[in-house]
Write a protein that holds these residues in place. Structure first.
Motif, short mmCIF file in Angstrom:
data_model
loop_
_atom_site.label_atom_id
_atom_site.label_comp_id
_atom_site.label_asym_id
_atom_site.label_seq_id
_atom_site.Cartn_x
_atom_site.Cartn_y
_atom_site.Cartn_z
N SER A 140 0.81 -1.22 0.00
CA SER A 140 0.00 0.00 0.00
C SER A 140 0.85 1.27 0.00
CB SER A 140 -0.92 0.02 1.23
OG SER A 140 -0.15 -0.05 2.43
N ASN A 141 2.17 1.12 0.01
CA ASN A 141 3.04 2.29 0.10
C ASN A 141 4.16 2.18 -0.93
OD1 ASN A 141 4.06 4.71 1.01
ND2 ASN A 141 5.09 3.84 2.80
N LEU A 142 3.78 2.16 -2.21
CA LEU A 142 4.74 2.05 -3.30
C LEU A 142 5.60 3.31 -3.39
CD1 LEU A 142 5.76 0.64 -5.95
CD2 LEU A 142 3.93 1.86 -7.13
N LEU A 143 6.88 3.12 -3.66
CA LEU A 143 7.76 4.27 -3.84
C LEU A 143 7.33 5.09 -5.04
CD1 LEU A 143 10.37 5.94 -3.41
CD2 LEU A 143 11.53 4.26 -4.87
N LEU A 144 7.13 6.38 -4.85
CA LEU A 144 6.88 7.32 -5.93
C LEU A 144 8.13 8.19 -6.07
CD1 LEU A 144 3.23 8.48 -5.10
CD2 LEU A 144 3.95 6.76 -6.77
N GLU A 145 8.71 8.21 -7.27
CA GLU A 145 9.94 8.97 -7.45
C GLU A 145 9.75 10.44 -7.13
OE1 GLU A 145 11.61 8.26 -11.28
OE2 GLU A 145 12.33 6.25 -10.75
N THR A 146 8.54 10.95 -7.35
CA THR A 146 8.29 12.36 -7.06
C THR A 146 8.30 12.66 -5.57
OG1 THR A 146 5.91 11.90 -7.23
CG2 THR A 146 7.00 12.78 -9.18
N SER A 147 8.26 11.59 -4.75
CA SER A 147 8.30 11.79 -3.30
C SER A 147 9.73 11.82 -2.76
CB SER A 147 7.52 10.68 -2.58
OG SER A 147 6.16 10.69 -2.96
N LEU A 148 10.70 11.52 -3.63
CA LEU A 148 12.09 11.55 -3.22
C LEU A 148 12.64 12.97 -3.34
CD1 LEU A 148 13.49 8.33 -4.95
CD2 LEU A 148 13.17 8.69 -2.50
N HIS A 149 13.36 13.40 -2.30
CA HIS A 149 13.95 14.74 -2.30
C HIS A 149 15.40 14.64 -1.83
CE1 HIS A 149 9.93 16.38 -2.90
NE2 HIS A 149 9.51 15.64 -1.89
N PRO A 150 16.32 15.27 -2.54
CA PRO A 150 17.73 15.20 -2.15
C PRO A 150 17.95 15.67 -0.72
CG PRO A 150 17.50 16.19 -4.33
CD PRO A 150 16.12 16.08 -3.75
N LEU A 151 18.86 15.00 -0.04
CA LEU A 151 19.20 15.40 1.32
C LEU A 151 19.80 16.80 1.31
CD1 LEU A 151 19.26 14.31 4.25
CD2 LEU A 151 21.62 13.61 3.83
N VAL A 152 20.65 17.06 0.35
CA VAL A 152 21.22 18.39 0.14
C VAL A 152 21.00 18.75 -1.32
CG1 VAL A 152 23.29 19.82 0.18
CG2 VAL A 152 22.97 18.05 1.93
N SER A 153 20.25 19.81 -1.57
CA SER A 153 19.95 20.17 -2.94
C SER A 153 20.95 21.21 -3.45
CB SER A 153 18.53 20.74 -3.05
OG SER A 153 18.25 21.13 -4.38
N PRO A 154 21.75 20.86 -4.46
CA PRO A 154 22.73 21.81 -4.98
C PRO A 154 22.09 22.86 -5.89
CG PRO A 154 22.81 19.80 -6.25
CD PRO A 154 21.81 19.56 -5.15
N ALA A 155 20.84 22.63 -6.27
CA ALA A 155 20.10 23.50 -7.19
C ALA A 155 20.69 23.42 -8.59
CB ALA A 155 20.10 24.95 -6.71
N ALA A 156 19.82 23.45 -9.56
CA ALA A 156 20.25 23.39 -10.95
C ALA A 156 20.76 24.75 -11.40
CB ALA A 156 19.09 22.95 -11.83
N PRO A 157 21.73 24.79 -12.30
CA PRO A 157 22.24 26.08 -12.78
C PRO A 157 21.24 26.76 -13.70
CG PRO A 157 23.24 24.29 -14.01
CD PRO A 157 22.44 23.65 -12.90
#
Length: 240
Positions: A140-157
């Motif tokens: 009932s709790n399938l991994l959704l990739e959109t729910s993953l968030h980087p521990l430290v976000s370097p931000a895109a250029p």
């Protein structure tokens, strides 16, 4: 230093799980796009008896494809070819044998778990050597990739707006079943007879000299590149 190191006790070769397609048809007769018959887990499997395989676990995902993630607890992971996840599995159950199940979601042959197919055994230390008798519970709790968030976000250029990159590339991909090749922006890749890197390192030729016109894209240094790939093409001809 792994920022999640306090979350687990053991991380070695024995805790690596690999999934692979298992084909029971000789390659020459497998067809243009072969379909796997079942799944191998760490190189082993059972038959009778693919593409994305949901791995049934109750665990905390901490890393995806080399990027540390904010811990996310799930009970099933859908993993595609070339993907990698690290997860923490708490071995807090009674000493016994338990199934690890990897069900192929694109298989024309056997895709269940009867007889131990598409399965491996998680055996606790001192547990008897026998097959598990656990039953597959609903996930009932399938991994959704959109729910993953980087521990430290370097931000895109660059500016986070579509079309605001310094260079925009659109890769229009077509599968040509007459020549059994993919065509990208009207160009067909033809591999050279000598490995490209060897020729480039020797200084004899540049990359542009080794491939057909239209298959090399020269990119400027220190610029933001936007790549768009329209969906709908059969197969996976592009690796980034």
């Amino acid at each position: 230093m792994d920022p999640h190191r306090q979350e687990y006790d053991i991380d070695d070769d024995d805790t690596v799980i690999t999934l692979a397609d298992w084909y029971h048809t000789p390659a020459p007769s497998a067809g243009i796009i072969p379909i796997a018959n079942s799944t191998l887990i760490n190189g082993k499997g059972r038959y009778p008896g693919g593409y994305p395989s949901p791995l049934a676990v109750i665990s905390t995902v901490i890393e995806a494809d080399g990027v540390n993630m904010q811990p996310l607890t799930v009970d099933s992971i859908q993993i595609f070819a070339g993907q990698r996840y690290s997860f923490v599995l708490k071995a807090n159950q009674s000493v016994d044998n338990y199934w690890i199940r990897a069900k192929p979601s694109n298989s024309t042959a056997f895709s269940g778990f009867d007889g131990g197919a598409n399965s491996a055994i998680l055996r606790y230390q001192d547990a008897p050597i026998r097959s598990p008798n656990t039953i597959q519970a609903p996930n009932s709790n399938l991994l959704l990739e959109t729910s993953l968030h980087p521990l430290v976000s370097p931000a895109a250029p660059g500016v986070p707006i579509v079309g605001a990159a310094d260079v925009s590339l659109n890769l229009d991909i077509v599968a040509d079943f007459d020549i059994l090749k993919f065509i990208v922006n009207g160009a067909v890749y033809i591999p050279p007879t000598v490995p490209v890197l060897l020729q480039i390192l020797s200084g004899a030729k540049k990359a542009q000299d080794l491939f057909p016109v239209g298959t090399i894209y020269t990119l400027p240094r220190n610029k933001v590149i936007e790549v768009s790939i329209p969906g709908g093409t059969v197969g996976a001809p592009v690796s980034l």
